[in-house]
Design a protein around this motif. Structure first.
Motif, mmCIF file in Angstrom:
data_model
loop_
_atom_site.group_PDB
_atom_site.id
_atom_site.type_symbol
_atom_site.label_atom_id
_atom_site.label_comp_id
_atom_site.label_asym_id
_atom_site.label_seq_id
_atom_site.Cartn_x
_atom_site.Cartn_y
_atom_site.Cartn_z
ATOM 1 N N ASN A 60 0.822 -1.211 0.000
ATOM 2 C CA ASN A 60 0.000 0.000 0.000
ATOM 3 C C ASN A 60 0.855 1.260 0.000
ATOM 4 O O ASN A 60 0.491 2.273 -0.621
ATOM 5 N N ILE A 61 1.991 1.239 0.688
ATOM 6 C CA ILE A 61 2.897 2.392 0.660
ATOM 7 C C ILE A 61 3.325 2.680 -0.782
ATOM 8 O O ILE A 61 3.320 3.831 -1.236
ATOM 9 N N LEU A 62 3.680 1.627 -1.523
ATOM 10 C CA LEU A 62 4.072 1.813 -2.923
ATOM 11 C C LEU A 62 2.903 2.313 -3.767
ATOM 12 O O LEU A 62 3.052 3.269 -4.537
ATOM 13 N N ARG A 63 1.753 1.678 -3.632
ATOM 14 C CA ARG A 63 0.600 2.085 -4.449
ATOM 15 C C ARG A 63 0.236 3.544 -4.184
ATOM 16 O O ARG A 63 -0.036 4.309 -5.122
ATOM 17 N N GLN A 64 0.217 3.930 -2.921
ATOM 18 C CA GLN A 64 -0.156 5.299 -2.591
ATOM 19 C C GLN A 64 0.890 6.294 -3.072
ATOM 20 O O GLN A 64 0.553 7.366 -3.584
ATOM 21 N N SER A 65 2.162 5.977 -2.927
ATOM 22 C CA SER A 65 3.231 6.884 -3.346
ATOM 23 C C SER A 65 3.166 7.173 -4.843
ATOM 24 O O SER A 65 3.314 8.320 -5.274
ATOM 25 N N PHE A 66 2.951 6.132 -5.626
ATOM 26 C CA PHE A 66 2.971 6.303 -7.084
ATOM 27 C C PHE A 66 1.742 7.040 -7.610
ATOM 28 O O PHE A 66 1.743 7.475 -8.765
ATOM 29 N N LYS A 67 0.729 7.223 -6.794
ATOM 30 C CA LYS A 67 -0.419 8.032 -7.218
ATOM 31 C C LYS A 67 -0.049 9.503 -7.360
ATOM 32 O O LYS A 67 -0.764 10.272 -8.002
ATOM 33 N N PHE A 68 1.060 9.914 -6.752
ATOM 34 C CA PHE A 68 1.526 11.294 -6.869
ATOM 35 C C PHE A 68 2.621 11.461 -7.922
ATOM 36 O O PHE A 68 3.063 12.590 -8.166
ATOM 37 N N LEU A 69 3.086 10.378 -8.527
ATOM 38 C CA LEU A 69 4.218 10.458 -9.446
ATOM 39 C C LEU A 69 3.955 11.509 -10.530
ATOM 40 O O LEU A 69 2.920 11.490 -11.195
ATOM 41 N N GLY A 70 4.898 12.421 -10.705
ATOM 42 C CA GLY A 70 4.780 13.457 -11.731
ATOM 43 C C GLY A 70 4.073 14.714 -11.278
ATOM 44 O O GLY A 70 4.077 15.716 -12.007
ATOM 45 N N GLU A 71 3.482 14.706 -10.096
ATOM 46 C CA GLU A 71 2.827 15.914 -9.611
ATOM 47 C C GLU A 71 3.866 17.013 -9.399
ATOM 48 O O GLU A 71 4.941 16.777 -8.875
ATOM 49 N N ARG A 72 3.533 18.229 -9.765
ATOM 50 C CA ARG A 72 4.436 19.376 -9.616
ATOM 51 C C ARG A 72 4.744 19.623 -8.134
ATOM 52 O O ARG A 72 3.871 19.548 -7.280
ATOM 53 N N TYR A 73 6.000 19.911 -7.846
ATOM 54 C CA TYR A 73 6.423 20.243 -6.489
ATOM 55 C C TYR A 73 5.680 21.490 -6.012
ATOM 56 O O TYR A 73 5.549 22.468 -6.753
ATOM 57 N N GLY A 74 5.204 21.446 -4.781
ATOM 58 C CA GLY A 74 4.508 22.590 -4.204
ATOM 59 C C GLY A 74 5.006 22.880 -2.800
ATOM 60 O O GLY A 74 4.579 22.225 -1.845
ATOM 61 N N TRP A 75 5.901 23.822 -2.667
ATOM 62 C CA TRP A 75 6.458 24.198 -1.363
ATOM 63 C C TRP A 75 5.327 24.538 -0.393
ATOM 64 O O TRP A 75 4.481 25.381 -0.675
ATOM 65 N N GLY A 76 5.296 23.859 0.753
ATOM 66 C CA GLY A 76 4.265 24.132 1.746
ATOM 67 C C GLY A 76 2.852 23.884 1.231
ATOM 68 O O GLY A 76 1.917 24.563 1.636
ATOM 69 N N HIS A 77 2.700 22.910 0.323
ATOM 70 C CA HIS A 77 1.409 22.591 -0.308
ATOM 71 C C HIS A 77 0.932 23.687 -1.271
ATOM 72 O O HIS A 77 -0.250 23.783 -1.578
ATOM 73 N N ASP A 78 1.869 24.482 -1.785
ATOM 74 C CA ASP A 78 1.514 25.478 -2.791
ATOM 75 C C ASP A 78 1.216 24.790 -4.115
ATOM 76 O O ASP A 78 1.474 23.598 -4.304
ATOM 77 N N TYR A 79 0.675 25.539 -5.066
ATOM 78 C CA TYR A 79 0.374 25.050 -6.415
ATOM 79 C C TYR A 79 -0.577 23.841 -6.409
ATOM 80 O O TYR A 79 -0.532 23.005 -7.312
ATOM 81 N N TYR A 80 -1.424 23.738 -5.402
ATOM 82 C CA TYR A 80 -2.335 22.594 -5.258
ATOM 83 C C TYR A 80 -1.582 21.264 -5.229
ATOM 84 O O TYR A 80 -2.140 20.214 -5.520
ATOM 85 N N GLY A 81 -0.301 21.313 -4.874
ATOM 86 C CA GLY A 81 0.498 20.107 -4.743
ATOM 87 C C GLY A 81 0.977 19.940 -3.326
ATOM 88 O O GLY A 81 0.274 20.246 -2.368
ATOM 89 N N ARG A 82 2.234 19.493 -3.203
ATOM 90 C CA ARG A 82 2.818 19.292 -1.878
ATOM 91 C C ARG A 82 4.341 19.237 -2.032
ATOM 92 O O ARG A 82 4.850 19.104 -3.137
ATOM 93 N N ASP A 83 5.048 19.350 -0.913
ATOM 94 C CA ASP A 83 6.497 19.265 -0.931
ATOM 95 C C ASP A 83 6.926 17.890 -0.422
ATOM 96 O O ASP A 83 6.097 16.974 -0.303
ATOM 97 N N CYS A 84 8.220 17.732 -0.093
ATOM 98 C CA CYS A 84 8.716 16.393 0.240
ATOM 99 C C CYS A 84 8.031 15.823 1.479
ATOM 100 O O CYS A 84 7.675 14.641 1.508
ATOM 101 N N THR A 85 7.820 16.648 2.515
ATOM 102 C CA THR A 85 7.183 16.137 3.723
ATOM 103 C C THR A 85 5.669 16.047 3.567
ATOM 104 O O THR A 85 5.040 15.166 4.146
ATOM 105 N N GLY A 86 5.091 16.957 2.787
ATOM 106 C CA GLY A 86 3.674 16.825 2.483
ATOM 107 C C GLY A 86 3.383 15.527 1.751
ATOM 108 O O GLY A 86 2.393 14.843 2.017
ATOM 109 N N PHE A 87 4.285 15.162 0.828
ATOM 110 C CA PHE A 87 4.134 13.927 0.064
ATOM 111 C C PHE A 87 4.135 12.703 0.973
ATOM 112 O O PHE A 87 3.203 11.909 0.973
ATOM 113 N N VAL A 88 5.204 12.538 1.785
ATOM 114 C CA VAL A 88 5.241 11.344 2.640
ATOM 115 C C VAL A 88 4.158 11.406 3.706
ATOM 116 O O VAL A 88 3.600 10.382 4.113
#
Length: 457
Positions: A304-332
């Motif tokens: 499940n960790i792998l399946r969930q992680s790859f659902k974000f693959l290619g999403e634009r980096y978003g510092w502090g959840h900016d750009y409707y995305g997330r950053d490295c800690t937001g992702f994990v």
């Protein structure tokens, strides 16, 4: 013309219009960008049961210096404590900052923002109020939407963007901006400013009843939306990110028409919305069964960790959840939250706190760090200063990670055997090998690792 069109249609129908794969990321083949590539080495064994996860969260909310339950605050907060939280985010930067125009931030700008925060006007005791977040929103350093940057061209990192909050999350309302349009709030992993329009005020009891409702729908996709409806605009097409959890309702409770739609092919959730006076209302809302959601949190397994992680693959980096995305800690954080685990917000907080067991590698030799890497399990979190990566497996002795990352640097050689540092960009959720990546010419990622965390018993 007909012949060309017929040939194109035939190629499209047969799937024979091929594209060659090209990348400047070393050691990555196209097949590695699918979770199936890594799932062969993953276990479906549950690492932490729901009961143990609940115990972990309760312990960390009580003991971890970077986590807290906002509902655990008393009826009043000391002005001293609020001043500490305010100074943690609403302070002048120690180095120059710039607007998008390239114009430098001046002393007058800092004075204007500090005046808006009213940090010098705190009483000895502050009454604590409560609310629920009603829309994906930013937590800001100051009560302003103005963006500032460290340098020209550094547009991905708005230095006033602290974090993001999501519908249904509880916050303590502690302080108002000078213009009355912003709350300074305490969230479970952060304290910062949020626009009042993103929060509905309610009693402690109302908020507690909502967040503690046992029957819940978990958002397991990267992002989903509530169903469109023309009858209740506040609940129509609301964005819900992975890890958002909302109470479930039944047709027997709300009837067989929700906002003009039969709910039998959808999930019915209780969604918090904001009334015109700022108070909370809870409205039945539909999320189609075709969307990526499920009843309750996912089991915490490697697969499940792998399946969930790859659902974000290619999403634009978003510092502090900016750009409707997330950053490295937001992702994990979102990946693990979909399995019920709460984490501190920033990488340094995660890496240096005891929210999960781990190996401390600061000051250790390179051989000791390589030995620790050889023991990695899928889902382990690897910390270097300012960044976190999630381990996904090994290929021919090379450890690979998935992470939300901005830069890309590694040594490359020419025919003469000379090496130079290649510098590119990633700016998104990416799969990379671990060992080739570098911070600079003198230091690679292995040298910089100071901690590894394992989410397991």
């Amino acid at each position: 013309m007909r012949t060309l069109l017929a040939a194109w249609l035939l190629a499209w129908a047969c799937g024979s219009v091929a594209q060659s794969f090209s990348t400047d990321v070393p050691g990555v083949e196209e097949s590695m960008l699918a979770p199936a590539y890594w799932l062969a080495g993953a276990s479906d064994g549950v690492r932490l049961s729901p009961a143990r996860l609940a115990q972990w969260n309760a312990r960390n909310l009580a003991d971890d210096p970077y986590l807290m339950d906002p509902l655990a605050l008393g009826d009043a907060l000391s002005g001293t404590q609020l001043a500490r939280w305010l100074s943690g985010v609403s302070s002048k930067a120690g180095s120059p900052r710039f607007f998008r125009t390239g114009e430098a931030v001046t002393e007058a700008d800092w004075a204007r923002w500090q005046s808006a925060a009213r940090a010098e006007q705190l009483p000895a005791k502050i009454p604590v109020r409560f609310g629920l977040v009603v829309t994906r929103a930013a937590l800001r350093s100051f009560p302003t939407d103005e963006k500032i940057y460290k340098a020209a061209g550094d547009w991905d990192l708005d230095r006033f963007q602290e974090s993001g909050v999501f519908p249904g999350e509880a916050v303590a309302l502690l302080h108002e901006s000078a213009d009355g349009h912003w709350w300074f709030v305490r969230h479970y992993h952060y304290a910062a400013w949020i626009r009042k329009s993103a929060v509905a005020e309610a009693s402690r009891e109302q908020v507690a009843a909502f967040v503690n409702a046992p029957d819940r729908l978990m958002i397991t996709g990267a992002q989903v939306h509530t169903n469109f409806n023309p009858e209740e605009p506040r609940s129509s097409r609301v964005l819900l990110d992975m890890g958002v959890s909302l109470p479930r309702l039944r047709a027997a409770e709300v009837g067989h028409s929700v906002n003009g739609q039969n709910p039998y092919a959808s999930h019915i959730v209780q969604l918090p919305v904001r009334n015109a006076d700022g108070s909370l209302a809870l409205v039945p809302t539909l999320i189609a069964r075709s969307q990526d959601v499920q009843a309750g949190a996912l089991p915490l397994t490697e697969a499940n960790i792998l399946r969930q992680s790859f659902k974000f693959l290619g999403e634009r980096y978003g510092w502090g959840h900016d750009y409707y995305g997330r950053d490295c800690t937001g992702f994990v954080g979102e990946v693990y939250r979909s399995m019920g685990l709460l984490m501190p917000r920033n990488s340094g907080q995660q890496g240096r706190s005891k929210f999960a067991p781990g190996v401390w590698l600061d000051g250790r030799s390179r051989d000791e760090k390589l030995a620790a890497i050889a023991q990695l399990r899928i889902g382990d979190l690897i910390y270097i200063p300012g960044h976190v990566m999630l381990y996904i497996g090994e290929v021919k002795g090379e450890p690979y990670v998935i992470h939300d990352v901005t830069g890309l640097s590694y040594f490359t050689g020419n025919a003469a055997g000379e090496q130079s540092l290649y510098t590119g960009t990633l700016s998104g959720v990416s799969v990379t090998p671990l060992k080739p990546l570098r911070l600079n010419e003198q230091q690679d990622f292995i040298d910089a690792i100071y901690a590894i965390k394992t989410i397991s018993e």
